[in-house]
Design a protein around this motif. Structure first.
Motif, mmCIF file in Angstrom:
data_model
loop_
_atom_site.group_PDB
_atom_site.id
_atom_site.type_symbol
_atom_site.label_atom_id
_atom_site.label_comp_id
_atom_site.label_asym_id
_atom_site.label_seq_id
_atom_site.Cartn_x
_atom_site.Cartn_y
_atom_site.Cartn_z
ATOM 1 N N THR A 266 -64.814 -6.079 -1.375
ATOM 2 C CA THR A 266 -65.687 -7.125 -0.853
ATOM 3 C C THR A 266 -64.995 -8.475 -1.026
ATOM 4 O OG1 THR A 266 -67.638 -5.860 -1.518
ATOM 5 C CG2 THR A 266 -67.962 -8.174 -0.972
ATOM 6 N N THR A 267 -64.862 -9.198 0.066
ATOM 7 C CA THR A 267 -64.309 -10.545 0.004
ATOM 8 C C THR A 267 -65.444 -11.553 0.138
ATOM 9 O OG1 THR A 267 -63.877 -10.523 2.377
ATOM 10 C CG2 THR A 267 -62.083 -9.825 0.927
ATOM 11 N N TYR A 268 -65.209 -12.776 -0.337
ATOM 12 C CA TYR A 268 -66.281 -13.760 -0.406
ATOM 13 C C TYR A 268 -65.840 -15.078 0.227
ATOM 14 C CZ TYR A 268 -68.098 -10.429 -3.735
ATOM 15 O OH TYR A 268 -68.538 -9.270 -4.331
ATOM 16 N N ALA A 269 -66.783 -15.690 0.922
ATOM 17 C CA ALA A 269 -66.544 -17.010 1.507
ATOM 18 C C ALA A 269 -66.833 -18.082 0.466
ATOM 19 C CB ALA A 269 -67.437 -17.211 2.728
ATOM 20 N N VAL B 259 -61.949 -14.966 -0.147
ATOM 21 C CA VAL B 259 -61.182 -14.661 -1.356
ATOM 22 C C VAL B 259 -61.569 -13.276 -1.860
ATOM 23 C CG1 VAL B 259 -60.941 -17.066 -2.044
ATOM 24 C CG2 VAL B 259 -62.888 -15.743 -2.867
ATOM 25 N N LEU B 260 -60.603 -12.625 -2.515
ATOM 26 C CA LEU B 260 -60.835 -11.330 -3.158
ATOM 27 C C LEU B 260 -60.585 -11.509 -4.643
ATOM 28 C CD1 LEU B 260 -61.239 -8.189 -3.066
ATOM 29 C CD2 LEU B 260 -58.753 -8.021 -2.811
ATOM 30 N N ILE B 261 -61.533 -11.055 -5.468
ATOM 31 C CA ILE B 261 -61.405 -11.170 -6.916
ATOM 32 C C ILE B 261 -61.040 -9.803 -7.472
ATOM 33 C CG2 ILE B 261 -62.447 -12.024 -9.027
ATOM 34 C CD1 ILE B 261 -62.433 -14.035 -6.723
ATOM 35 N N ILE B 262 -59.935 -9.730 -8.189
ATOM 36 C CA ILE B 262 -59.507 -8.496 -8.844
ATOM 37 C C ILE B 262 -59.628 -8.694 -10.342
ATOM 38 C CG2 ILE B 262 -57.476 -7.100 -9.379
ATOM 39 C CD1 ILE B 262 -56.700 -7.153 -6.509
ATOM 40 N N GLY B 263 -60.255 -7.746 -11.032
ATOM 41 C CA GLY B 263 -60.541 -7.903 -12.454
ATOM 42 C C GLY B 263 -59.557 -7.174 -13.345
ATOM 43 N N SER C 233 -65.950 -9.127 -11.553
ATOM 44 C CA SER C 233 -66.304 -10.070 -10.490
ATOM 45 C C SER C 233 -67.772 -9.897 -10.144
ATOM 46 C CB SER C 233 -65.440 -9.833 -9.247
ATOM 47 O OG SER C 233 -65.612 -8.522 -8.757
ATOM 48 N N ILE C 234 -68.474 -10.993 -10.021
ATOM 49 C CA ILE C 234 -69.872 -11.007 -9.604
ATOM 50 C C ILE C 234 -69.949 -11.971 -8.437
ATOM 51 C CG2 ILE C 234 -72.254 -11.422 -10.301
ATOM 52 C CD1 ILE C 234 -71.462 -10.875 -13.152
ATOM 53 N N GLY C 235 -69.826 -11.423 -7.224
ATOM 54 C CA GLY C 235 -69.670 -12.276 -6.057
ATOM 55 C C GLY C 235 -68.365 -13.049 -6.190
ATOM 56 N N PRO C 236 -68.350 -14.319 -5.817
ATOM 57 C CA PRO C 236 -67.139 -15.122 -5.980
ATOM 58 C C PRO C 236 -66.953 -15.612 -7.415
ATOM 59 C CG PRO C 236 -68.855 -16.443 -4.987
ATOM 60 C CD PRO C 236 -69.414 -15.055 -5.110
ATOM 61 N N SER D 252 -67.744 -20.002 -12.624
ATOM 62 C CA SER D 252 -67.957 -20.193 -11.191
ATOM 63 C C SER D 252 -66.861 -21.083 -10.620
ATOM 64 C CB SER D 252 -69.325 -20.847 -10.926
ATOM 65 O OG SER D 252 -70.371 -20.028 -11.386
ATOM 66 N N PHE D 253 -66.548 -20.860 -9.335
ATOM 67 C CA PHE D 253 -65.626 -21.755 -8.638
ATOM 68 C C PHE D 253 -66.260 -23.144 -8.528
ATOM 69 C CE2 PHE D 253 -63.168 -18.315 -6.364
ATOM 70 C CZ PHE D 253 -61.927 -18.754 -6.789
ATOM 71 N N THR D 254 -65.553 -24.160 -8.962
ATOM 72 C CA THR D 254 -65.973 -25.531 -8.696
ATOM 73 C C THR D 254 -64.996 -26.206 -7.733
ATOM 74 O OG1 THR D 254 -64.858 -26.177 -10.746
ATOM 75 C CG2 THR D 254 -67.238 -25.878 -10.831
ATOM 76 N N GLU D 255 -63.760 -25.702 -7.714
ATOM 77 C CA GLU D 255 -62.761 -26.089 -6.726
ATOM 78 C C GLU D 255 -61.896 -24.866 -6.478
ATOM 79 O OE1 GLU D 255 -60.547 -29.639 -7.634
ATOM 80 O OE2 GLU D 255 -62.193 -30.423 -8.877
ATOM 81 N N LYS D 256 -61.048 -24.954 -5.481
ATOM 82 C CA LYS D 256 -60.177 -23.821 -5.179
ATOM 83 C C LYS D 256 -59.306 -23.457 -6.380
ATOM 84 C CE LYS D 256 -56.251 -22.518 -2.297
ATOM 85 N NZ LYS D 256 -55.243 -22.996 -1.338
ATOM 86 N N GLU D 257 -58.880 -24.444 -7.142
ATOM 87 C CA GLU D 257 -57.967 -24.213 -8.263
ATOM 88 C C GLU D 257 -58.664 -24.158 -9.618
ATOM 89 O OE1 GLU D 257 -57.578 -26.715 -6.096
ATOM 90 O OE2 GLU D 257 -55.914 -26.010 -4.849
ATOM 91 N N ILE D 258 -59.988 -24.156 -9.645
ATOM 92 C CA ILE D 258 -60.670 -24.235 -10.941
ATOM 93 C C ILE D 258 -61.851 -23.251 -10.998
ATOM 94 C CG2 ILE D 258 -61.949 -25.706 -12.548
ATOM 95 C CD1 ILE D 258 -60.495 -28.086 -11.431
#
Length: 478
Positions: free
Chosen positions: A289-292, A300-304, A340-343, A361-367
């Motif tokens: 599952t990829t997330y917007a 994005v795809l999150i791999i744990g 991963s729980i969603g993005p 949680s994502f707050t920016e692309k790099e953080i």
């Protein structure tokens, strides 16, 4: 008493007869005399006795009292003794004993452990048991500083393996997860191309995938997976387990090849230049599952797992970031895991006596930012209207809230089903906490630590099926 009186007493005592007559003297003179031993015989006897004692000690098994105590409830008795004997041999600098326990260079081992104190029990912090080995992390102490030692027990050989080139890390009992993870994206590597190499396809499984061919070739190490492109290039996807493979295709340029034994997933992407990039990681389930996101055009795809990654596409190239790479985590990465729980991600820290987790949680692309830093998660009584919560480490333990009642269902260690009902449930809240009471003295306090995570007074964590702020009729004040 006068002199005359003394003389009279002596005369009366001795009497008129002589003390030694002729017969007594002859008897004494004729008594057999003892022979003196030869002067050289006594030292020889001493030497022989010393040799005999030495021989007995040499052939008697060593009965050294075990000085090192191992503190653990996670090892079999024979493995625990093996570790204790290993440290004891190093303390005593017993080359002969150490050679039976480990292949480590003895002088390097003596130098490595020379500063440590073994007066107190050595505590096993974490164990990782696999089919072939047991990896141990043990707490050692030197000058009031605690270190983490890593040993590997080879099950087949029954010996300890130690990498003396690997330095010990400091051990901090009061572990705290970072407040944020800074992501450093880089271009994904290219899949190795097999050139002038003939494949042995005897017994191989051949599968066509979107104009490509996937070869699964049995080897002694496992199943070797090779992907052949429409142009005839053969890409080395490395060796995986012998368990079945799941292949999922995104677009014609995306392939996800999953090892069903451990859920390792190989993500292959054909970039804008026609080259194949590859990243391998771990998904928690057999699905992709990829997330917007609000800050990036591509999903994005999150791999744990132990080496979690964020993977995405940018300008026709696959890029990825190792989530832990810039985190400066305390302790080895084996102590950390992600889900991963969603993005979002849930970062878990675990040793054999300590559990900790934090939601990011994502707050920016790099953080990725700790949810606690973003803002307080408000607790409301209506969050539990017709709500179920499950133990995060055992989803068979479920609490269902309905009409001022809690229905509990779970299994004991023996598999016995337990069902209980708590009535007249009242819920009060303050900040991010729920104070739950009921009949018969029922009391339970839950703290909201993430949008879908709750923790009780004992530190046990629970999940809810939806972000509580996304429930219908719940106004989002975040």
């Amino acid at each position: 008493m006068t002199n005359s009186q003394v003389k009279q007493a002596i005369d009366e005592t001795i009497g008129s007869e002589s003390l030694m007559d002729e017969a007594f003297v002859q008897k004494v003179m004729q008594k057999k005399q003892r022979k003196k031993p030869l002067p050289f015989l006594q030292p020889a006897i001493v030497v022989l006795l010393m040799l005999a004692v030495g021989a007995v000690l040499y052939f008697t098994p060593n009965q050294t009292i075990q000085a090192v105590e191992i503190e653990t409830s996670y090892l079999e008795e024979h493995d625990e003794q093996l570790v204790a004997d290993f440290y004891e041999a190093i303390i005593q600098k017993d080359n002969k004993a150490l050679a039976k326990l480990s292949t480590v260079n003895s002088e390097q081992a003596y130098k490595r452990y020379s500063i440590f104190e073994f007066n107190n029990p050595v505590e096993v912090i974490k164990t990782m048991d696999t089919e072939k080995s047991i990896t141990l992390f043990l707490k050692l102490q030197a000058n009031d500083i605690q270190y983490l030692d890593k040993l590997v027990i080879n099950k087949e050989a029954g010996m300890i393996e130690l990498d003396v080139s690997q330095s010990m890390t400091l051990y901090n009992e009061n572990i705290e997860l970072p407040k944020e993870f800074l992501l450093d994206y880089k271009e994904a590597p290219y899949a190795p191309v097999l050139e002038n190499f003939e494949l042995d396809l005897d017994g191989a499984k051949v599968q066509k995938v979107n104009g490509h061919i996937l070869y699964q070739i049995p080897t002694k190490e496992g199943t070797w997976r090779v992907l052949e492109t429409p142009e005839g290039k053969r890409l080395d996807l490395n060796v995986a387990s012998d368990q079945p493979t799941v292949v999922i295709t995104g677009t014609n340029d995306q392939f996800f090849i999953m090892d069903t034994l451990v859920n390792d997933t190989t993500y292959i992407y054909r970039n804008k230049n026609g080259d194949y990039q590859i990243v391998t990681g771990q998904l928690s389930y057999q699905g992709v599952t990829t997330y917007a996101t609000d800050f990036h055009e591509e999903p994005v795809l999150i791999i744990g797992g132990e080496e979690p990654k964020v993977i995405t596409i940018e300008d026709g190239q696959m890029i990825y970031a190792n989530i832990f790479e810039r985190a400066n985590l305390d302790h080895p990465s084996a102590f950390y895991h992600t889900e991963s729980i969603g993005p979002h991600i849930l970062v878990e820290y675990s040793d054999d006596s300590h559990q900790l987790s934090t939601y990011y949680s994502f707050t920016e692309k790099e953080i990725y930012t700790d949810q606690r830093k973003i803002g307080l998660l408000e607790a409301r009584p209506e969050h539990f209207n017709d709500m179920s919560i499950a133990n995060r480490y055992n989803d068979q333990l479920i609490y269902i809230f309905n009409d001022n009642t809690i229905h509990y269902r779970g299994n004991t260690l023996s598999g016995e089903l337990i069902e209980e009902t708590y009535t007249n449930i009242q819920i009060e809240t303050r900040d991010n906490q729920y104070f739950i009471t009921g009949d018969d003295g029922f009391s339970w306090t839950l703290t909201r630590t993430a949008p879908r995570i709750l923790k009780d007074e004992k530190g046990i964590e629970y999940t809810v099926p939806i972000d509580l702020d996304d429930l219908p009729g719940i106004e989002n004040n975040k």
